[in-house]
Each structure stands twice: as C-alpha cells, then as structure tokens.
Design a protein around this motif. Sequence first.
Motif: not given
Lengths: 164, 336
Positions: B256-260, B267-273
Amino acid sequence: MPDDLSPRGPDLLSVPITVNGQERHMRLAPWTTLLDALRDTLGLSGSKKGCDHGQCGACTVILDGRRVNACLVLAASKEGSEVRTVEGLAAPDGTLHPLQQAFIAHDAFQCGYCTPGQLCSGVALLEEGHAKTPDEIREWMSGNLCRCGAYPNIVAAIGEVASR
Amino acid sequence: MRPFTFSRPEAPALAIAGKDAASRFLAGGTNLVDLMKYDVERPAAVLDLGRIAGLREVTQAGGTLRIGALVTNADAAAHPLVLAHHPLLADAILAGATPQLRNMATTGGNLLQRTRCHYFYDRQTACNKREPGTGCPAIGGVNRIHAILGASESCIATHPSDMCVALAALEAVVVAQGPEGERRIPMAEFHRLPGNEPQRDTTLGERELITAVEIPAWDYGAHRTYLKLRDRLSYAFALVSVAAAVTLEGGRIAKARIALGGVAHKPWRVAEAETMLQGQAPGEDAFAAAASLILRGAQGQGHNDFKIELARRAIPRALHQAAHATPQSHVEKRIA
C-alpha cells in the motif's frame, strides 16, 4: 529572494506570431503578456482581461492548437507560434462558428464579458473531444467563470454542437 | 511586472550556466508569471526553457516511466504510457487546475509550485517564506487552508500540487542537472518541511535544472484513487487530498502506498502506516488504524481544525476505493 531592483530594459524584442492566420511582427518588451500584445499592440480587444491572474478564463485563446490563459503567457516566449482568438473563430465571409451560433440560440451569455474566453475554450474543448456529457462539459469548462451565471445555457450550447 | 532581461538558452548546460540567484527559469509560466505580477517574484533575468530539446518526451525503459520536465500536465495526463502504467498520476493531474492551465503547466514547473498561502501572495503583509525573518501572520490569522502536519513556528503553509501527491505515493525520483552533473532526488527528499527556513520549498540547488521525473514500475491497475476534497467541485486547491494505491494477494494487502495533499509543506507520507497495512485484510479497522498513524501529531491552527477530522475520514475512504478498484472519477463527482 532576488531583490536586485536596478533599472533595466526596455530592450524590445522582435516577436513574430501568427494571429488568426496572419503573420504579425511585433516589437515587445520581454514582460509583455500575450494578452497585452493582442489587445494593445495588435488592437484585437476581443480577448478580455478579467482577473489577469489565470483564474477567470476571460483571456482564453488557442495557442498552437491548445487553449491557454493569454494573461500568463510571456509573448516573447511564443515567437513563431500560432494564435487563434475570438476574432478568428468566424469564417472569413463572416459566417459564425457553429459554437458562436449555438451561444446565440441558447442565450449563453448576459453581459458578454466572459464570452470570448468561453467560446475559445469551448471550441478547443470540442476539438479535444471532452464534451460527451453535461458533467464532462462542466468539468472541462471549469477554467471559464461567468459572473452572470449563464452556465446552464453555456453547457447546453456546447452540448448541442458536440452532439452534431 | 518589473522589468527583466529575457533569454532563450538552447541547451540545459547553457541554461544552467546562465542561472544565478537573481534569475528564474521559465517553463509554463503559470505560477512564475503570476507571482511576478504580484511582485512576489522579482527576477532580474528570465531564462525561457522553451527552446531546449529533449525534455518533452515520455518514455519507458526497464519498467521505469520517465516524463521529461517540459511535458505539459495535459500531455502527461493523456499519454498512453502514463495511462497504462501510472494512471494514479493522470488522476491526480486531472484533479488540479483547469484545462487551460494544464495545457501550459509543465512537470518540472509543477514540482516547483509555490504555496497559495494568502500572506505569501500579499506583499503588504509579513511572510517568512517571502521575506525571511518578518514573521508569519497565518499563525493566529486566517488559516483555513493551512497545514495540520509538519508545520513550524515560522511557517504553516501547504504545498498546493496534486501531481506531486501522486508522485510521492508512487516513490518517483526527480532528475536534476546542475554545474556538477546529474543528481537523482527521491520525492520524499525533494520537498522539505519549513523548519526555520521556510523560504526553501525544495532541496533543489539554485543552479540545478529539473530534466525529468522517473517513476518505478508498480502494477496496481485500478486499485488506486486520487480523492480530492475541496470547496468547489472543480478548480480549487485541495483542503485534503489522498493518493492511494494497493496491490492485493490472496485477499490481503501486499503493498500500500498513501500520500496526502493539502495538509503539509510537502506531500505527506508515513511509511509506518504502509508497512502496518501489509498482510492485513482490507477493511475499515485497518484503514482507520492507517489514518491514525498518518495523522499522528496533527495539529490545527484554528480555522483549519476541521482538516484533521476530514483527513481521518478521507484516508479510509480512499483506501476503500483503492481496495475495491473504484478510483474516484473527476467528472462524475459522486464519491464512491
């Protein structure tokens, strides 16, 4: 932040641009926008200056086949380009473009100030093929604001030409 | 607009050689020319990149998709290779701006977009990003559009791009050329947090020129979405946006890859999530847990407090769309 405000220019540049099929040679300061060149240098005042910041779409022209905001284009950067403005939409004999005719038929304007931009944008949209549904027309015309709120009629006019 | 000198270098090396702190590269001009009209940008010289060849191609080699810096946003979003291999990028680009602006704006220019903070644009007010050390009136001021993550005491501005949010999720690499040669900058390191130097949006050097963006191969197909929440249905910057892509294996999330977007200075990305989601069954509990991790430390500034709850709901919704292979349409606005 560069803050060198020492005087410079005018250094006029030679800018040949084909406008509505006619090659025009202009001598322009580098900071002249395409919109100002069209209106002030060539006297083509059909393209309108609304916000002058690329937000309203009143200055929309078709540059090398693509609709753009002429207020954000430095004319000197478009040397050798081809521009189509609202003055170039009708046929040489004066026959209106089908979209112009549809705007009249659908009463797609009130004050008319945004209309040249709406027409150029609409003509480009028809050529792009993004006018298959009213939703699509609304989304792909979102760069042209109309303070009179003629939107339903503008969508109807474009939709009619698209469906032919 | 203040006067400036104008030149049209015909090769990247010439552009780089002519660049200094008081000059600006001109690509699409949609942001730069606007900022010059507001007197926020005051370049002594403008170097128009329009005559440089070789920066307008979209190619694919060894699975990597490469988009030249001068490819317009409109062309990138419509390119068969982009649609086939990274439709998430096309979705994000088409969610932004207008057809006119996308016809002008370029890939390289979009990466360098400045914030739309009202104070940054208004020379009558202080702004640490525009004039370092003068203060940040957005803190305690009108801050509905401002950051909820990664802000600092000197700046709470957000990065405005949609394209960059997708590029961050897709772990793209920015290719830049400078006096010392070529450099490759991962998206996560390209934009920076404001810290005490909010005038620096990116880690790009003063004399570096972006030549391309590269996106590594990842076949997520329809398991993606760009969900953009804003004040109007079209042509508005994101209050909160979510780029999400997943791949599933045996009914569980393999990747899964997610950025806000709209929530931070980058762009906000949290690898832990993303790691946490790996191996989980796609479902509301897992999605909510991911949202909590991504929003850890989120802080409102008053007017923008609503963004925290908006993001907390948008992330699971986007993950739901990605898991169900129902990407958000930007024509039909109903949110699935």
